[in-house]
Design a protein around this motif. Structure first.
Motif, PDB file in Angstrom:
ATOM      1  N   GLY A 194       0.728  -1.215   0.027  1.00 32.08           N
ATOM      2  CA  GLY A 194       0.153  -0.111  -0.030  1.00 32.08           C
ATOM      3  C   GLY A 194       0.889   1.386  -0.047  1.00 32.08           C
ATOM      4  O   GLY A 194       0.217   2.160  -0.177  1.00 32.08           O
ATOM      5  N   ILE A 195       2.050   1.249   0.253  1.00 33.13           N
ATOM      6  CA  ILE A 195       3.131   2.541   0.234  1.00 33.13           C
ATOM      7  C   ILE A 195       3.046   3.115  -1.233  1.00 33.13           C
ATOM      8  O   ILE A 195       2.635   4.448  -1.077  1.00 33.13           O
ATOM      9  CB  ILE A 195       4.374   1.998   0.662  1.00 33.13           C
ATOM     10  N   GLU A 196       3.148   2.553  -2.148  1.00 31.23           N
ATOM     11  CA  GLU A 196       3.154   3.118  -3.582  1.00 31.23           C
ATOM     12  C   GLU A 196       1.709   3.625  -3.717  1.00 31.23           C
ATOM     13  O   GLU A 196       1.769   4.639  -4.415  1.00 31.23           O
ATOM     14  CB  GLU A 196       3.456   2.139  -4.511  1.00 31.23           C
ATOM     15  N   ASN A 197       0.848   3.001  -3.542  1.00 29.83           N
ATOM     16  CA  ASN A 197      -0.485   3.819  -3.780  1.00 29.83           C
ATOM     17  C   ASN A 197      -0.780   4.885  -2.752  1.00 29.83           C
ATOM     18  O   ASN A 197      -1.487   5.901  -3.206  1.00 29.83           O
ATOM     19  CB  ASN A 197      -1.531   2.629  -3.405  1.00 29.83           C
ATOM     20  N   LEU A 198      -0.420   4.892  -1.504  1.00 27.23           N
ATOM     21  CA  LEU A 198      -0.403   5.939  -0.753  1.00 27.23           C
ATOM     22  C   LEU A 198       0.340   7.082  -1.294  1.00 27.23           C
ATOM     23  O   LEU A 198      -0.156   8.311  -1.438  1.00 27.23           O
ATOM     24  CB  LEU A 198       0.072   5.585   0.755  1.00 27.23           C
ATOM     25  N   LYS A 199       1.520   6.795  -1.897  1.00 22.83           N
ATOM     26  CA  LYS A 199       2.323   7.856  -2.451  1.00 22.83           C
ATOM     27  C   LYS A 199       1.799   8.577  -3.461  1.00 22.83           C
ATOM     28  O   LYS A 199       1.589   9.649  -3.942  1.00 22.83           O
ATOM     29  CB  LYS A 199       3.694   7.529  -2.931  1.00 22.83           C
ATOM     30  N   LYS A 200       0.981   7.768  -4.289  1.00 21.15           N
ATOM     31  CA  LYS A 200       0.310   8.106  -5.683  1.00 21.15           C
ATOM     32  C   LYS A 200      -0.866   9.012  -5.284  1.00 21.15           C
ATOM     33  O   LYS A 200      -1.044   9.969  -5.558  1.00 21.15           O
ATOM     34  CB  LYS A 200      -0.356   6.977  -6.373  1.00 21.15           C
ATOM     35  N   LEU A 201      -1.664   8.431  -4.137  1.00 16.07           N
ATOM     36  CA  LEU A 201      -2.791   9.050  -3.487  1.00 16.07           C
ATOM     37  C   LEU A 201      -2.639  10.611  -3.116  1.00 16.07           C
ATOM     38  O   LEU A 201      -2.946  11.506  -3.235  1.00 16.07           O
ATOM     39  CB  LEU A 201      -3.503   8.277  -2.591  1.00 16.07           C
ATOM     40  N   MET A 202      -1.380  10.684  -2.371  1.00 14.31           N
ATOM     41  CA  MET A 202      -0.747  11.920  -1.655  1.00 14.31           C
ATOM     42  C   MET A 202      -0.494  13.085  -2.907  1.00 14.31           C
ATOM     43  O   MET A 202      -0.741  13.901  -3.027  1.00 14.31           O
ATOM     44  CB  MET A 202       0.180  11.760  -0.847  1.00 14.31           C
ATOM     45  N   ALA A 203       0.405  12.324  -3.936  1.00 10.03           N
ATOM     46  CA  ALA A 203       0.748  13.175  -5.164  1.00 10.03           C
ATOM     47  C   ALA A 203      -0.501  13.813  -5.645  1.00 10.03           C
ATOM     48  O   ALA A 203      -0.370  14.824  -6.312  1.00 10.03           O
ATOM     49  CB  ALA A 203       1.547  12.243  -6.083  1.00 10.03           C
ATOM     50  N   GLU A 204      -1.468  12.855  -5.900  1.00 11.94           N
ATOM     51  CA  GLU A 204      -2.815  13.263  -6.653  1.00 11.94           C
ATOM     52  C   GLU A 204      -3.359  14.347  -6.042  1.00 11.94           C
ATOM     53  O   GLU A 204      -4.077  15.189  -6.561  1.00 11.94           O
ATOM     54  CB  GLU A 204      -3.576  12.055  -6.946  1.00 11.94           C
ATOM     55  N   TRP A 205      -3.479  14.188  -4.446  1.00 12.42           N
ATOM     56  CA  TRP A 205      -4.278  15.196  -3.782  1.00 12.42           C
ATOM     57  C   TRP A 205      -3.505  16.646  -4.024  1.00 12.42           C
ATOM     58  O   TRP A 205      -4.015  17.616  -3.973  1.00 12.42           O
ATOM     59  CB  TRP A 205      -4.557  14.699  -2.149  1.00 12.42           C
ATOM     60  N   VAL A 206      -2.296  16.513  -3.941  1.00 15.13           N
ATOM     61  CA  VAL A 206      -1.371  17.894  -4.101  1.00 15.13           C
ATOM     62  C   VAL A 206      -1.675  18.392  -5.213  1.00 15.13           C
ATOM     63  O   VAL A 206      -1.861  19.635  -5.307  1.00 15.13           O
ATOM     64  CB  VAL A 206       0.097  17.485  -3.562  1.00 15.13           C
ATOM     65  N   LYS A 207      -1.685  17.568  -6.263  1.00 17.86           N
ATOM     66  CA  LYS A 207      -1.638  18.013  -7.610  1.00 17.86           C
ATOM     67  C   LYS A 207      -3.200  18.830  -7.589  1.00 17.86           C
ATOM     68  O   LYS A 207      -3.305  19.816  -8.378  1.00 17.86           O
ATOM     69  CB  LYS A 207      -1.811  16.997  -8.354  1.00 17.86           C
ATOM     70  N   ASN A 208      -3.993  18.294  -7.176  1.00 21.86           N
ATOM     71  CA  ASN A 208      -5.527  18.708  -7.432  1.00 21.86           C
ATOM     72  C   ASN A 208      -5.745  19.904  -6.502  1.00 21.86           C
ATOM     73  O   ASN A 208      -6.814  20.725  -6.688  1.00 21.86           O
ATOM     74  CB  ASN A 208      -6.518  17.613  -7.260  1.00 21.86           C
ATOM     75  N   ASN A 209      -5.327  20.037  -5.316  1.00 14.60           N
ATOM     76  CA  ASN A 209      -5.766  20.728  -4.301  1.00 14.60           C
ATOM     77  C   ASN A 209      -4.598  21.984  -3.968  1.00 14.60           C
ATOM     78  O   ASN A 209      -5.095  22.883  -3.230  1.00 14.60           O
ATOM     79  CB  ASN A 209      -5.983  20.104  -2.930  1.00 14.60           C
ATOM     80  N   VAL A 210      -3.469  22.046  -4.315  1.00 14.79           N
ATOM     81  CA  VAL A 210      -2.338  22.892  -3.734  1.00 14.79           C
ATOM     82  C   VAL A 210      -1.861  23.698  -4.943  1.00 14.79           C
ATOM     83  O   VAL A 210      -1.502  23.364  -6.229  1.00 14.79           O
ATOM     84  CB  VAL A 210      -0.990  22.481  -3.269  1.00 14.79           C
ATOM     85  N   LYS A 211      -2.280  25.273  -4.826  1.00 12.22           N
ATOM     86  CA  LYS A 211      -2.109  25.945  -6.070  1.00 12.22           C
ATOM     87  C   LYS A 211      -0.567  26.282  -5.729  1.00 12.22           C
ATOM     88  O   LYS A 211      -0.340  26.789  -4.757  1.00 12.22           O
ATOM     89  CB  LYS A 211      -2.889  27.154  -5.861  1.00 12.22           C
ATOM     90  N   ILE A 212       0.122  26.225  -6.867  1.00 14.81           N
ATOM     91  CA  ILE A 212       1.490  26.426  -7.001  1.00 14.81           C
ATOM     92  C   ILE A 212       1.687  28.092  -7.606  1.00 14.81           C
ATOM     93  O   ILE A 212       1.300  28.084  -8.574  1.00 14.81           O
ATOM     94  CB  ILE A 212       2.449  25.485  -7.737  1.00 14.81           C
ATOM     95  N   GLU A 213       2.268  29.003  -6.770  1.00 20.19           N
ATOM     96  CA  GLU A 213       2.623  30.269  -7.322  1.00 20.19           C
ATOM     97  C   GLU A 213       3.856  30.110  -8.302  1.00 20.19           C
ATOM     98  O   GLU A 213       5.020  29.589  -7.668  1.00 20.19           O
ATOM     99  CB  GLU A 213       2.808  31.420  -6.378  1.00 20.19           C
ATOM    100  N   ASN A 214       3.646  30.806  -9.255  1.00 15.26           N
ATOM    101  CA  ASN A 214       5.000  30.637 -10.189  1.00 15.26           C
ATOM    102  C   ASN A 214       5.269  32.131 -10.324  1.00 15.26           C
ATOM    103  O   ASN A 214       5.494  32.493 -11.443  1.00 15.26           O
ATOM    104  CB  ASN A 214       4.620  29.940 -11.591  1.00 15.26           C
TER     105      ASN A 214
END
Length: 146
Positions: free
Chosen positions: A54-74
């Motif tokens: 489940g570790i790899e799936n957890l990493k993917k889930l976390m990365a997906e959440w960050v991608k969808n929810n964290v706005k990156i200021e450029n």
């Protein structure tokens, strides 16, 4: 599951929380449905740290959440320490002086001097150059040795 655990879980914002149930390789010690969490299928994530399940799936889930929810200021570089800003500014000035000296075809030693000063300024940030002023600033800013 203890009452304190349930009280703690009730304080969480589940849209920003992943509840990991570790030791999944041992089988369930309690029923996750007893948490009665809204969207519990999305909030509860079983895994086994020991076996890596489940570790790899957890990493993917976390990365997906960050991608969808964290706005990156450029909007450029953010400098959080005044001494870093001063070091970068100093390095920039020395590089400009080196470029001017190069354009005027000044001796190589003068150009090298400005490049060395620029390198020292950047070294204040990277830690490759530590001056007495930097050590004083660190001891002033932090309680070291007390």
């Amino acid at each position: 599951l203890l009452a304190d655990d349930l009280d703690f879980l009730s304080t969480l914002n589940l849209s920003k929380t992943i509840i990991c149930l570790n030791k999944n390789d041992l089988g369930p010690a309690w029923n996750p449905k007893s948490l009665m969490l809204p969207n519990s299928n999305e909030s509860i994530f079983p895994l086994s740290a020991l076996k890596g399940d489940g570790i790899e799936n957890l990493k993917k889930l976390m990365a997906e959440w960050v991608k969808n929810n964290v706005k990156i200021e450029n909007s450029g570089i953010k400098i959080t320490k005044l001494r870093h800003k001063e070091a970068i500014s100093g390095a920039g000035k020395e590089l400009s002086k080196a470029a001017e000296a190069l354009n005027r075809q000044n001796p190589v030693e003068l150009i090298a001097h400005h490049l060395k000063k620029a390198h020292e300024n950047l070294g204040v940030i990277t830690g490759s150059h530590v001056s007495e002023d930097l050590l004083d600033a660190i001891f002033k800013e932090f309680c070291i040795g007390k």
